[in-house]
Design an enzyme around this catalytic site. Structure first.
Site, PDB file in Angstrom:
ATOM      1  N   ARG A 106       8.166   4.131  -4.617  1.00 50.43           N
ATOM      2  CA  ARG A 106       8.299   3.228  -3.461  1.00 50.43           C
ATOM      3  C   ARG A 106       7.313   2.071  -3.583  1.00 50.43           C
ATOM      4  NH1 ARG A 106       7.729   5.852   2.362  1.00 50.43           N
ATOM      5  NH2 ARG A 106       5.528   5.876   1.779  1.00 50.43           N
ATOM      6  N   LEU A 159      11.269   1.944   7.136  1.00 43.85           N
ATOM      7  CA  LEU A 159      10.652   2.353   5.875  1.00 43.85           C
ATOM      8  C   LEU A 159      11.385   3.595   5.365  1.00 43.85           C
ATOM      9  CD1 LEU A 159       8.109   1.508   4.138  1.00 43.85           C
ATOM     10  CD2 LEU A 159       7.135   3.648   4.972  1.00 43.85           C
ATOM     11  N   GLU A 191      12.378   3.021  14.129  1.00 41.45           N
ATOM     12  CA  GLU A 191      11.400   4.014  13.671  1.00 41.45           C
ATOM     13  C   GLU A 191      10.165   3.945  14.548  1.00 41.45           C
ATOM     14  OE1 GLU A 191       9.938   3.151   9.708  1.00 41.45           O
ATOM     15  OE2 GLU A 191       9.818   1.008  10.133  1.00 41.45           O
ATOM     16  N   TYR A 194       0.842  -1.200   0.000  1.00 37.76           N
ATOM     17  CA  TYR A 194       0.000   0.000   0.000  1.00 37.76           C
ATOM     18  C   TYR A 194       0.870   1.240   0.000  1.00 37.76           C
ATOM     19  CZ  TYR A 194       0.892   0.950   4.979  1.00 37.76           C
ATOM     20  OH  TYR A 194       1.490   1.267   6.182  1.00 37.76           O
ATOM     21  N   LYS A 224       6.555  -1.449   2.202  1.00 40.90           N
ATOM     22  CA  LYS A 224       5.276  -0.957   2.717  1.00 40.90           C
ATOM     23  C   LYS A 224       4.215  -2.013   2.400  1.00 40.90           C
ATOM     24  CE  LYS A 224       3.119   3.571   3.353  1.00 40.90           C
ATOM     25  NZ  LYS A 224       3.265   3.616   4.801  1.00 40.90           N
TER      26      LYS A 224
END
Ligand code: PDD
Length: 287
Positions: A50, A203, A179, A31, A147
């Site tokens: 990405r 990410l 993160e 996504y 992702k």
């Protein structure tokens, strides 16, 4: 709300997918979330690139080219009333007749789903006081650079901060900052912005890139290197960055004040640069 599903635009209530969809059964898909300011997608090409990398990594062909994705986004943006929005794009490996972890053979068409919703960024009051966060061990897998839809770890990690009355869960792996549950994290130490390097453990955030570009453009000292737990805990400033949070100061970490316990000057400056940059790029035609 109008959504896009497999080539059609239709009301959300009428959108139907099979319960055998591999997104539903396995979280087998990818996504993206693209912020939209004044009806213009921000860094769309970077978000689509990405998504292309995430798709390639899970060996799923990209169902649309960049222009076609752009048309889907534009149509959905046009259907939504708010000026500032977030466009959500999702591709799964489709619905096979039998449940089997292995890729469907013969292959089935992917399920392609997208919608636009109002973008709710932090209020001036929240930006003025900052937010609280907790830390946890990062127990996710080794491909956090993708992702993907399989987000149950992120869901549980995020819920830990909700249960603690906090805005984000900041993760540490092997003694180093990775993160947030749905954001990147940067720190300021002695006037230098320090961001963990991109690797399979985080990410590669589009906002992360924008913030580092702004630091470079304005001559703010910055360093990309691993941040130890001790450096995180003794940082002058800690920031959350993401497409929906933009740049958000963390002023309490595990119930301890970050720096002076109020948003620091470097973060305030970065938020101002970020807003200026948005205005320049996105609202140029309005001026
Ligand atoms: N989250 N790290 C994680 C785990 C994320 O989920 C996100 C974004 C980021 C920041 O990436 P970017 O700056 O490109 O938005 C970092 C989105 C907003 C979400 O899942 O809703």
């Amino acid at each position: 709300m109008t959504v896009y599903l497999n080539g059609d635009y239709l009301p959300l209530e009428e959108a139907r997918i099979s319960p055998m969809d591999r997104g539903f059964l396995f979280g087998d898909g990818v996504y993206e979330v693209i912020p939209v300011y004044s009806r213009r997608p921000f860094r769309q090409a970077e978000h689509l690139a990405r998504m292309g990398r995430s798709l390639a990594a899970i060996q799923l062909a990209n169902p649309l080219d960049e222009a076609a994705w752009g048309q889907v986004a534009q149509r959905l943006i046009g259907e939504e009333a708010a000026e500032d929005q977030a466009v959500y794009l999702q591709v799964t490996r489709g619905a096979a007749p039998i449940r089997d972890q292995a890729f469907p053979q013969p292959p089935v068409p992917p399920t392609v789903f997208a919608f636009a919703a109002p973008l709710v960024t932090s209020s001036p009051a929240v930006l003025a006081r900052g937010v609280s966060a907790i830390t946890t061990p990062d127990y996710r897998w080794q491909r956090c650079d993708l992702k993907v839809l399989s987000l149950v770890a992120n869901v549980l990690l995020r819920q830990q901060s909700v249960d603690a009355g906090c805005a984000e869960t900041i993760m540490l792996r092997d003694g180093f900052l990775s993160e947030g549950s749905s954001s990147n994290i940067m720190v300021v130490r002695n006037g230098t912005l320090v961001a963990p390097p991109k690797s399979h453990l985080i990410l590669p955030g589009v906002t992360y890139d924008v913030v580092l570009e702004l630091a470079a453009a304005h001559g703010l000292p910055h360093d990309i290197r691993p941040v130890s737990e001790a450096e995180l805990r003794s940082a002058d400033e800690v920031w959350i960055t993401s497409s929906t949070k933009e740049v958000l100061p963390v002023t309490r970490l595990d119930d301890q004040p970050v720096g002076a316990g109020v948003p620091g000057p470097v973060g305030q400056q970065m938020i101002a640069w970020y807003q200026d940059f948005k205005r320049q790029i996105m609202r140029h035609a309005d001026r």
